[in-house]
Design a protein around this motif. Sequence first.
Motif, PDB file in Angstrom:
ATOM      1  N   LEU A  24      83.199  46.125  64.350  1.00  0.00           N
ATOM      2  CA  LEU A  24      82.416  47.244  64.851  1.00  0.00           C
ATOM      3  C   LEU A  24      82.796  47.488  66.302  1.00  0.00           C
ATOM      4  O   LEU A  24      82.735  46.568  67.132  1.00  0.00           O
ATOM      5  CB  LEU A  24      80.919  46.934  64.756  1.00  0.00           C
ATOM      6  CG  LEU A  24      80.349  46.707  63.352  1.00  0.00           C
ATOM      7  CD1 LEU A  24      78.865  46.375  63.449  1.00  0.00           C
ATOM      8  CD2 LEU A  24      80.567  47.926  62.471  1.00  0.00           C
ATOM      9  N   PHE A 241      79.745  53.178  66.952  1.00  0.00           N
ATOM     10  CA  PHE A 241      78.446  53.454  67.559  1.00  0.00           C
ATOM     11  C   PHE A 241      78.673  53.787  69.020  1.00  0.00           C
ATOM     12  O   PHE A 241      79.562  53.218  69.660  1.00  0.00           O
ATOM     13  CB  PHE A 241      77.526  52.231  67.435  1.00  0.00           C
ATOM     14  CG  PHE A 241      76.086  52.498  67.790  1.00  0.00           C
ATOM     15  CD1 PHE A 241      75.158  52.815  66.807  1.00  0.00           C
ATOM     16  CD2 PHE A 241      75.654  52.428  69.109  1.00  0.00           C
ATOM     17  CE1 PHE A 241      73.830  53.065  67.129  1.00  0.00           C
ATOM     18  CE2 PHE A 241      74.329  52.670  69.445  1.00  0.00           C
ATOM     19  CZ  PHE A 241      73.419  52.994  68.447  1.00  0.00           C
ATOM     20  N   GLN A 480      76.137  57.177  65.592  1.00  0.00           N
ATOM     21  CA  GLN A 480      76.818  56.161  64.795  1.00  0.00           C
ATOM     22  C   GLN A 480      77.719  56.812  63.765  1.00  0.00           C
ATOM     23  O   GLN A 480      77.582  58.000  63.449  1.00  0.00           O
ATOM     24  CB  GLN A 480      75.809  55.260  64.097  1.00  0.00           C
ATOM     25  CG  GLN A 480      74.956  55.943  63.057  1.00  0.00           C
ATOM     26  CD  GLN A 480      73.934  54.999  62.426  1.00  0.00           C
ATOM     27  OE1 GLN A 480      73.582  53.966  62.990  1.00  0.00           O
ATOM     28  NE2 GLN A 480      73.449  55.344  61.245  1.00  0.00           N
ATOM     29  N   MET A 484      76.819  54.509  58.335  1.00  0.00           N
ATOM     30  CA  MET A 484      76.580  53.180  58.886  1.00  0.00           C
ATOM     31  C   MET A 484      75.146  52.755  58.582  1.00  0.00           C
ATOM     32  O   MET A 484      74.214  53.553  58.634  1.00  0.00           O
ATOM     33  CB  MET A 484      76.823  53.193  60.401  1.00  0.00           C
ATOM     34  CG  MET A 484      76.809  51.826  61.055  1.00  0.00           C
ATOM     35  SD  MET A 484      77.344  51.948  62.793  1.00  0.00           S
ATOM     36  CE  MET A 484      77.356  50.228  63.247  1.00  0.00           C
ATOM     37  N   THR A 485      74.945  51.495  58.269  1.00  0.00           N
ATOM     38  CA  THR A 485      73.617  50.979  57.941  1.00  0.00           C
ATOM     39  C   THR A 485      73.296  49.765  58.805  1.00  0.00           C
ATOM     40  O   THR A 485      74.185  49.120  59.356  1.00  0.00           O
ATOM     41  CB  THR A 485      73.522  50.575  56.459  1.00  0.00           C
ATOM     42  OG1 THR A 485      74.520  49.563  56.186  1.00  0.00           O
ATOM     43  CG2 THR A 485      73.745  51.764  55.547  1.00  0.00           C
ATOM     44  N   GLY A 486      71.996  49.483  58.911  1.00  0.00           N
ATOM     45  CA  GLY A 486      71.552  48.253  59.548  1.00  0.00           C
ATOM     46  C   GLY A 486      71.306  48.330  61.033  1.00  0.00           C
ATOM     47  O   GLY A 486      70.935  47.324  61.646  1.00  0.00           O
ATOM     48  N   VAL A 487      71.494  49.505  61.654  1.00  0.00           N
ATOM     49  CA  VAL A 487      71.219  49.648  63.085  1.00  0.00           C
ATOM     50  C   VAL A 487      69.904  50.413  63.216  1.00  0.00           C
ATOM     51  O   VAL A 487      69.853  51.616  63.000  1.00  0.00           O
ATOM     52  CB  VAL A 487      72.346  50.396  63.818  1.00  0.00           C
ATOM     53  CG1 VAL A 487      72.053  50.442  65.320  1.00  0.00           C
ATOM     54  CG2 VAL A 487      73.682  49.718  63.573  1.00  0.00           C
ATOM     55  N   ASN A 488      68.839  49.709  63.564  1.00  0.00           N
ATOM     56  CA  ASN A 488      67.547  50.350  63.750  1.00  0.00           C
ATOM     57  C   ASN A 488      67.495  51.018  65.119  1.00  0.00           C
ATOM     58  O   ASN A 488      67.982  50.447  66.099  1.00  0.00           O
ATOM     59  CB  ASN A 488      66.421  49.327  63.641  1.00  0.00           C
ATOM     60  CG  ASN A 488      66.343  48.702  62.260  1.00  0.00           C
ATOM     61  OD1 ASN A 488      66.583  49.367  61.264  1.00  0.00           O
ATOM     62  ND2 ASN A 488      66.027  47.417  62.204  1.00  0.00           N
ATOM     63  N   PHE A 495      73.596  44.657  66.386  1.00  0.00           N
ATOM     64  CA  PHE A 495      74.554  44.926  65.321  1.00  0.00           C
ATOM     65  C   PHE A 495      74.786  43.741  64.394  1.00  0.00           C
ATOM     66  O   PHE A 495      75.727  43.745  63.606  1.00  0.00           O
ATOM     67  CB  PHE A 495      75.879  45.394  65.948  1.00  0.00           C
ATOM     68  CG  PHE A 495      75.705  46.610  66.812  1.00  0.00           C
ATOM     69  CD1 PHE A 495      75.680  47.876  66.245  1.00  0.00           C
ATOM     70  CD2 PHE A 495      75.497  46.490  68.172  1.00  0.00           C
ATOM     71  CE1 PHE A 495      75.469  49.002  67.023  1.00  0.00           C
ATOM     72  CE2 PHE A 495      75.286  47.615  68.966  1.00  0.00           C
ATOM     73  CZ  PHE A 495      75.268  48.872  68.382  1.00  0.00           C
ATOM     74  N   ASN A 497      72.991  42.991  61.853  1.00  0.00           N
ATOM     75  CA  ASN A 497      72.704  43.418  60.480  1.00  0.00           C
ATOM     76  C   ASN A 497      73.438  44.716  60.115  1.00  0.00           C
ATOM     77  O   ASN A 497      73.112  45.349  59.112  1.00  0.00           O
ATOM     78  CB  ASN A 497      71.201  43.628  60.282  1.00  0.00           C
ATOM     79  CG  ASN A 497      70.431  42.326  60.397  1.00  0.00           C
ATOM     80  OD1 ASN A 497      70.958  41.266  60.076  1.00  0.00           O
ATOM     81  ND2 ASN A 497      69.183  42.395  60.826  1.00  0.00           N
ATOM     82  N   ALA A 498      74.414  45.096  60.936  1.00  0.00           N
ATOM     83  CA  ALA A 498      75.045  46.407  60.776  1.00  0.00           C
ATOM     84  C   ALA A 498      76.293  46.337  59.918  1.00  0.00           C
ATOM     85  O   ALA A 498      77.029  45.352  59.911  1.00  0.00           O
ATOM     86  CB  ALA A 498      75.408  46.975  62.147  1.00  0.00           C
ATOM     87  N   LYS A 499      76.517  47.458  59.215  1.00  0.00           N
ATOM     88  CA  LYS A 499      77.717  47.584  58.387  1.00  0.00           C
ATOM     89  C   LYS A 499      78.187  49.016  58.432  1.00  0.00           C
ATOM     90  O   LYS A 499      77.398  49.950  58.230  1.00  0.00           O
ATOM     91  CB  LYS A 499      77.398  47.175  56.941  1.00  0.00           C
ATOM     92  CG  LYS A 499      78.606  47.194  56.015  1.00  0.00           C
ATOM     93  CD  LYS A 499      78.229  46.729  54.613  1.00  0.00           C
ATOM     94  CE  LYS A 499      79.427  46.699  53.692  1.00  0.00           C
ATOM     95  NZ  LYS A 499      79.051  46.257  52.319  1.00  0.00           N
TER      96      LYS A 499
END
Length: 501
Positions: A24, A241, A480, A484-488, A495, A497-499
């Motif tokens: 990332l 991101f 982002q 992309m997932t997992g970035v609250n 990051f 939990n990010a993918k």
Amino acid sequence: MTSAAAIAIGLSAYSVPAWADNTLDVAIIGEADTLDPMLSTKDVVSIVTQHFVETLYTFDANWNVAPLLAVDLPEISDDGRTYRIALRQGITFHDGSSMDSADVVASLQRWTEMASRGKAVADRIEAIEAVDANTVEIRMTEPYSPLLSLLAFSNSAAAIYPEEVLGEALSAIVGTGPYKIIEHVPDQYLQLGRFEGYQARDEEPNGPAGGRLQLADEIRFIPVPDPNTRVEGLLSGQYDFADGLPAESYARIAESEAAEPVLLRPFGWPIFAINHKDGLLTDLNVRKALQAALPHDDMMFAAFGDDNFFIVDAPMYPEGWTWRNDAGTELYNQNDQARAAELLDAAGYEGTPLRILTSRQYEFHFKMAEVAKMALEAAGFAVQMDVVDWATLGQRRNDPALWDIYITHSPFLPEPALTSLYSATSRLGWAEPDKEATLAAFTTATDQAEREALFADLQKAVFEDVGFIKIGGFNALQGQRAGMTGVNPSPWPYFWNAKAE
């Protein structure tokens, strides 16, 4: 030079080599001037360091304190003075050593000596001691309601390090986080890789709390000071991101197939931080003149341009927050240069330049400063704009001889005592006696209704003594990669939990 050519040069200046496929690339607003989060309240430091340095506690998605390196929330004595904290076992530092109570005690003691937030509470701490290898006890001289929030914050953080690396400066950056430092080339990139010895919590991810999953092999933080370059890099696919994007880029990002906007609503408040230690603004009448002259509407519009991104709002907290009140707000947004001129006369002002320290890496800071300069000059101030990069601003604001105002911002924080500006030990040095008494009562009280009433008194003091100046409220824009997932959404995006698809 055409704007396209300038952007191309900007992108190439911050290009980095390619490494693992599952990497990332995160564009941040500039270089983190330290990788020791105890020593800084800057957001960019918190963003990067939280990936490799951890604290005993953190916040969950609803801003409740949650355990991280601690097993659970502490046992608190009936008198509210003693906190017994059980430590998770089997936690390994990046150097291979095991975390125990000696590391935690030494780290917390350094926090009280070195960190602005730690120093603010140091005189309330009677002792920090190890009960056994896996238990720590903190004894307070009196109840202190914000303690757990302070221990949970990643900003001026109560970070836990191996005892062996501690000193005024760390001998090495060694943490317990899910990622560790692989390579750091200042002003180019900070490369992090998975820490294979990481012990994630068993709970489901819940904001920064719960399980921290190492979905990416590597994370690269790339300092990109120009906000338009961050936008173009996001839209071109160079970055997964990008933080700190200008409001006017929202439509382009939303319409793009390559990226999507991340809007933090509400985010926080821009601040004119005032020097109470040295210079012009040690005079209350000069501070009142500054407060009277500022045109908050014009400053916020210049900074954000779109009223979807800002509100001209006096209270320290927005609608819906328990801390919101109207105390002292009649002094907000006066936009009265004639009144300011009268106050300058009363102060015997003789034309000494008012030094405003700001940076263009947060472009909205600079735009507010430009509008403020015109209004202040109309009131009779001589104004000196010192425009520097963000890292230099972070250094200069530590020396009260170099500035009268520095411009910063803060997210809205769940506990007011996390805002170090209220403390006499902050860079501002705001030590007015009545305010100090109010702050002491606020942090000692444990009844919520009593604390809310005391915070209203504290807010009133901010306006009447001009402790610092809130300019307004604003939403913040990040962006982002599409899918992309997992970035609250967070003021300090993380990051683990990010993918990225």
